[in-house]
Design a protein around this motif. Sequence first.
Motif, PDB file in Angstrom:
ATOM      1  N   MET A 157       0.833  -1.206   0.000  1.00  0.00           N
ATOM      2  CA  MET A 157       0.000   0.000   0.000  1.00  0.00           C
ATOM      3  C   MET A 157       0.864   1.251   0.000  1.00  0.00           C
ATOM      4  N   VAL A 158       1.915   1.246   0.800  1.00  0.00           N
ATOM      5  CA  VAL A 158       2.812   2.407   0.846  1.00  0.00           C
ATOM      6  C   VAL A 158       3.470   2.612  -0.509  1.00  0.00           C
ATOM      7  N   PHE A 159       3.917   1.513  -1.117  1.00  0.00           N
ATOM      8  CA  PHE A 159       4.569   1.587  -2.417  1.00  0.00           C
ATOM      9  C   PHE A 159       3.625   2.158  -3.478  1.00  0.00           C
ATOM     10  N   ALA A 160       2.376   1.689  -3.490  1.00  0.00           N
ATOM     11  CA  ALA A 160       1.413   2.168  -4.474  1.00  0.00           C
ATOM     12  C   ALA A 160       1.133   3.659  -4.295  1.00  0.00           C
ATOM     13  N   ILE A 161       0.999   4.109  -3.052  1.00  0.00           N
ATOM     14  CA  ILE A 161       0.709   5.522  -2.797  1.00  0.00           C
ATOM     15  C   ILE A 161       1.897   6.393  -3.187  1.00  0.00           C
ATOM     16  N   GLU A 162       3.103   5.923  -2.921  1.00  0.00           N
ATOM     17  CA  GLU A 162       4.285   6.699  -3.320  1.00  0.00           C
ATOM     18  C   GLU A 162       4.352   6.848  -4.835  1.00  0.00           C
ATOM     19  N   LYS A 163       4.040   5.793  -5.567  1.00  0.00           N
ATOM     20  CA  LYS A 163       4.065   5.886  -7.032  1.00  0.00           C
ATOM     21  C   LYS A 163       2.984   6.833  -7.539  1.00  0.00           C
ATOM     22  N   ILE A 164       1.819   6.779  -6.938  1.00  0.00           N
ATOM     23  CA  ILE A 164       0.722   7.655  -7.376  1.00  0.00           C
ATOM     24  C   ILE A 164       1.066   9.115  -7.113  1.00  0.00           C
ATOM     25  N   ASN A 165       1.682   9.404  -5.970  1.00  0.00           N
ATOM     26  CA  ASN A 165       2.040  10.789  -5.638  1.00  0.00           C
ATOM     27  C   ASN A 165       3.110  11.336  -6.575  1.00  0.00           C
ATOM     28  N   LYS A 166       3.889  10.455  -7.158  1.00  0.00           N
ATOM     29  CA  LYS A 166       4.923  10.891  -8.083  1.00  0.00           C
ATOM     30  C   LYS A 166       4.368  11.174  -9.476  1.00  0.00           C
ATOM     31  N   ASP A 167       3.131  10.783  -9.716  1.00  0.00           N
ATOM     32  CA  ASP A 167       2.511  10.991 -11.024  1.00  0.00           C
ATOM     33  C   ASP A 167       1.481  12.117 -10.900  1.00  0.00           C
ATOM     34  N   PRO A 168       1.769  13.290 -11.383  1.00  0.00           N
ATOM     35  CA  PRO A 168       0.838  14.425 -11.208  1.00  0.00           C
ATOM     36  C   PRO A 168      -0.430  14.310 -12.059  1.00  0.00           C
ATOM     37  N   ASN A 169      -0.464  13.376 -12.988  1.00  0.00           N
ATOM     38  CA  ASN A 169      -1.618  13.279 -13.876  1.00  0.00           C
ATOM     39  C   ASN A 169      -2.767  12.477 -13.278  1.00  0.00           C
ATOM     40  N   ILE A 170      -2.523  11.805 -12.168  1.00  0.00           N
ATOM     41  CA  ILE A 170      -3.569  10.950 -11.615  1.00  0.00           C
ATOM     42  C   ILE A 170      -4.516  11.754 -10.724  1.00  0.00           C
ATOM     43  N   LEU A 171      -3.928  12.485  -9.756  1.00  0.00           N
ATOM     44  CA  LEU A 171      -4.770  13.225  -8.794  1.00  0.00           C
ATOM     45  C   LEU A 171      -4.638  14.730  -8.939  1.00  0.00           C
ATOM     46  N   PHE A 172      -4.208  15.198 -10.103  1.00  0.00           N
ATOM     47  CA  PHE A 172      -4.135  16.648 -10.373  1.00  0.00           C
ATOM     48  C   PHE A 172      -3.316  17.360  -9.290  1.00  0.00           C
ATOM     49  N   ASN A 173      -2.119  16.799  -9.029  1.00  0.00           N
ATOM     50  CA  ASN A 173      -1.192  17.383  -8.049  1.00  0.00           C
ATOM     51  C   ASN A 173      -1.702  17.337  -6.613  1.00  0.00           C
ATOM     52  N   MET A 174      -2.765  16.611  -6.385  1.00  0.00           N
ATOM     53  CA  MET A 174      -3.186  16.377  -5.006  1.00  0.00           C
ATOM     54  C   MET A 174      -2.433  15.173  -4.459  1.00  0.00           C
ATOM     55  N   SER A 175      -2.093  15.239  -3.198  1.00  0.00           N
ATOM     56  CA  SER A 175      -1.328  14.156  -2.584  1.00  0.00           C
ATOM     57  C   SER A 175      -2.254  13.143  -1.932  1.00  0.00           C
ATOM     58  N   LEU A 176      -1.744  11.930  -1.864  1.00  0.00           N
ATOM     59  CA  LEU A 176      -2.497  10.819  -1.294  1.00  0.00           C
ATOM     60  C   LEU A 176      -1.754  10.302  -0.070  1.00  0.00           C
ATOM     61  N   GLY A 177      -2.429  10.226   1.031  1.00  0.00           N
ATOM     62  CA  GLY A 177      -1.828   9.737   2.267  1.00  0.00           C
ATOM     63  C   GLY A 177      -2.470   8.447   2.733  1.00  0.00           C
ATOM     64  N   PHE A 178      -2.057   7.990   3.905  1.00  0.00           N
ATOM     65  CA  PHE A 178      -2.590   6.732   4.425  1.00  0.00           C
ATOM     66  C   PHE A 178      -2.635   6.768   5.944  1.00  0.00           C
ATOM     67  N   TYR A 179      -3.455   5.908   6.462  1.00  0.00           N
ATOM     68  CA  TYR A 179      -3.558   5.719   7.906  1.00  0.00           C
ATOM     69  C   TYR A 179      -3.697   4.221   8.121  1.00  0.00           C
ATOM     70  N   LEU A 180      -2.610   3.593   8.606  1.00  0.00           N
ATOM     71  CA  LEU A 180      -2.534   2.140   8.687  1.00  0.00           C
ATOM     72  C   LEU A 180      -2.673   1.681  10.133  1.00  0.00           C
ATOM     73  N   PHE A 181      -3.442   0.633  10.323  1.00  0.00           N
ATOM     74  CA  PHE A 181      -3.632   0.038  11.641  1.00  0.00           C
ATOM     75  C   PHE A 181      -3.367  -1.463  11.563  1.00  0.00           C
ATOM     76  N   ASN A 182      -2.883  -1.984  12.659  1.00  0.00           N
ATOM     77  CA  ASN A 182      -2.756  -3.431  12.823  1.00  0.00           C
ATOM     78  C   ASN A 182      -3.895  -3.896  13.729  1.00  0.00           C
ATOM     79  N   VAL A 183      -4.825  -4.646  13.146  1.00  0.00           N
ATOM     80  CA  VAL A 183      -5.983  -5.115  13.923  1.00  0.00           C
ATOM     81  C   VAL A 183      -5.818  -6.566  14.344  1.00  0.00           C
ATOM     82  N   ASP A 184      -4.617  -7.117  14.137  1.00  0.00           N
ATOM     83  CA  ASP A 184      -4.367  -8.525  14.416  1.00  0.00           C
ATOM     84  C   ASP A 184      -5.408  -9.362  13.672  1.00  0.00           C
ATOM     85  N   PHE A 185      -5.898 -10.392  14.320  1.00  0.00           N
ATOM     86  CA  PHE A 185      -7.028 -11.155  13.793  1.00  0.00           C
ATOM     87  C   PHE A 185      -8.197 -11.058  14.772  1.00  0.00           C
TER      88      PHE A 185
END
Length: 855
Positions: free
Chosen positions: A85-113
């Motif tokens: 997920m981190v890798f995908a978001i970093e690639k998307i943020n590097k491409d200005p044509n996808i989100l019109f120069n808007m940045s994409l962030g994340f909020y990750l949690f470990n919920v175990d099982f």
Amino acid sequence: MKLLIAISPLIVLISFHEQISCFYLTKPASPGYYQDADVVIGGLFSLRVTVGRDFKPIFRFQETIDPLDVVYVDLPKHYQHMLAMVFAIEKINKDPNILFNMSLGFYLFNVDFTERKAVKSSMALLSGESPPIPNYSCRPEKTDKLVAVIGGISTGISTQISRVLSLYNVPQISYAPFDQSLGTRVQLQSPYQFPADTAALYQGIIQLLLHFTWVWVGLVVPDDMRGELLLRDITEEMMNRGVCVAFAERVPELSALHTVNWDRLKERVTLTSVIIAFGDTYSLLTIVCFIVFYIPFGNVWITTSDWYITTLPFPQNQVYTYFGGGLLFSVCIDEILGFKDFLRSVQPRKYPNDIFIQDVWSILFECPRIYRYRVRELSQCEPNGSLSTRPLHAWDMKTSPSSYKVHAAVYAIAQALHEELSLRVEGDSFDKSVLWAPLSWKLHPFLQKGQLGSSTSEENVVNKKVSTTKLDIFNYQSLQDGTKAQVKVGEFVFKSHSIQHLSLNDKLINWGEHHNQTPSAVCSQSCPLGFRKTPVEGKPFCCFDCVPCPDGEIANETDMDQCFKCPEDQYPNKQRNQCLPKIVTFLSHEDTLGAVLISMAIGLSVFSAMILGLFILYRDTPIVRANNRNLSYLLLVSLMLCFFCSLIFIGQPSTVTCVLRQMIFGVVFSVAVSAILAKTFIVVVAFKAIRPGSILKMRMVTRLSNAIVCCGSIIQVCICAVWLGTYPPFPDVDMQSEFGQIILWCNEGSTLAFYCVLGYLCILATLSLLIAFLARRLPDSFNEAKTITFSMLVFCTVWISFVPTYLSSKGKTMVAVEILSILASSAGLLGCMFLPKCYVILLRSGGHLRKKFFK
């Protein structure tokens, strides 16, 4: 009110949301990994299995993390899901044509099982802080940044997440195994799922079972709705393909471990050597506990990529002791471009805010761990370490199916954002204030019509249409250098039920330390050639007994349900496993029996000719002249022809011989018997004619005897003519009478006509017998009545015995019986009628006669 009732587990928390301040929420009771941006995607992952403190441990516990829970199993390989997920978001943020120069962030949690943690973390995503407060946001921004959530890893966790997110209409993409019953568990918006071609998986497993002739296998599924559906579908497919289920075990979750009947499970596992396990790492932990507690049975496990056995909570040498030789089905996926390089570059110092990497790094590199605020921190570890250096059982650089789904889910959300933002772009102008983060619920139409689709029968599915499915087949084994690995041994390509292909390299498969060769998984051993299967009452069709094929049938393959008869020109061998060509047989001249019969026929014919010559030589003697010597000549000639006609019965039947043998036999014998009848008539009439005052003259007697012979013969000729004109004899083939033989014989055609011929001869013989019997006491030295009586008794006895003997005979024996009857009856007539006269002529006449005969 209805909405609150529907989410009854959350009522208490919702009722207190106004009394808890944001200041209280800042305490790190449920920490996550947050990266701020214009829009944020939530991620709920499972890095370990935790259990409550009241759970009785089976293995040595890991360090305590939560005051209510203890770590049961660490799953560091699942950290790859977060990195995808981190890798995908970093690639998307590097491409200005996808989100019109808007940045994409994340909020990750470990919920175990833990479903409780999944609900808690879902609320934290909505509130913006942890611990969360329902319906309260601590974000300073006016607009929520959360647009979608990716998670969870199982159906149960996905369900609990959806129950929270659906209240706020936040899109959720689950990367759990596809579950068609998931939509029925969620009352509002169900999560989007990635498709799974279960038909391809089922067919691939069944093809593998049939490849190794494993027809007696066990099934292990989770004890939930998904397990029931899996069990129903795979069982039906297996039965349609001739595979039986030895047992089907529903395994409860780890929290219900105390409900397992271990003795029954042990008994079931011993029923077969091949077991198919459907489920994920968490749902099958109960099976792991069972395997650890009991001595390994050497079972071959067939699993799917949802169950990572290399993360099981015991040393890897034991993993491959228990599961070595197992086979894994995994969906063939393309490697994410650049993902391996990204994984090589991941280090704790590169992501200092990532609280999860600290824990994972300490596990992978076996570092000491220090706890501060109940969070593991690194003390002395390899700062420049790389994930690519870790062994395969600890970390796999290859993209896992779940990581691939997470990566695809991020891009699906980004595409939906792109389309939603595109609607707000006016011309070439770009105003970031106009392109403020969209509301999450606005993404649903784009997710549904884009890469995400929904249907009425199934819940929302990502890339729902799957044309061709390719499954890789891996084998758990230990390599020569000691490395524990999953070695690819084959693949299965599925397009439809009629178009599928399994390719497997058996030489690459290592069956583990319990098997030196391919194990067997059958309820009953295969029935060998010459035997057929018979079902065992009360057991599945894979359990059977083997019984020999009945006479005349064979089984030329193993495990045949029914034996079958050989073609008519073939016969079964003694083992009843092969059809052999039958031997063509008939009474030929080369046979011993045929040669003997020919010798007898020729010998008797020559003997008849000698007697005829003797009678011609002594034709003027009273004994020859008595009773019409011409009739004696005719009788001797007809007897010679009778002996010769038996030769027509010997040899390969043909149309000509089949017709001639019965016709000549009937006509010649009728002439002979008619001549005897005429002789009998002469004996009676002759004595009447020489009495004083008799009006009969000898000339009239002679003419009358000739008429008797002609009439008797003509009637037989007419019978034979009718026979020829209606249903004449013809050559035929008998393939059934004699085992292993094809008998060439003459079919009599009309059986009635054949017995009419014999019956007519019997009538003539009976008349001769009756007349001769009445005339046996007439006085005269040359009275033939006695010899005729005895000869007719012999004749009738032979042909009366002939009928049952002929009907009970088969093949060339039947022909031999008829020939012997012809020879015997003819010889009886010859001997009884003429031998006494020859004796008189040669021995009781004067010496001059003997001298003349032997001159």
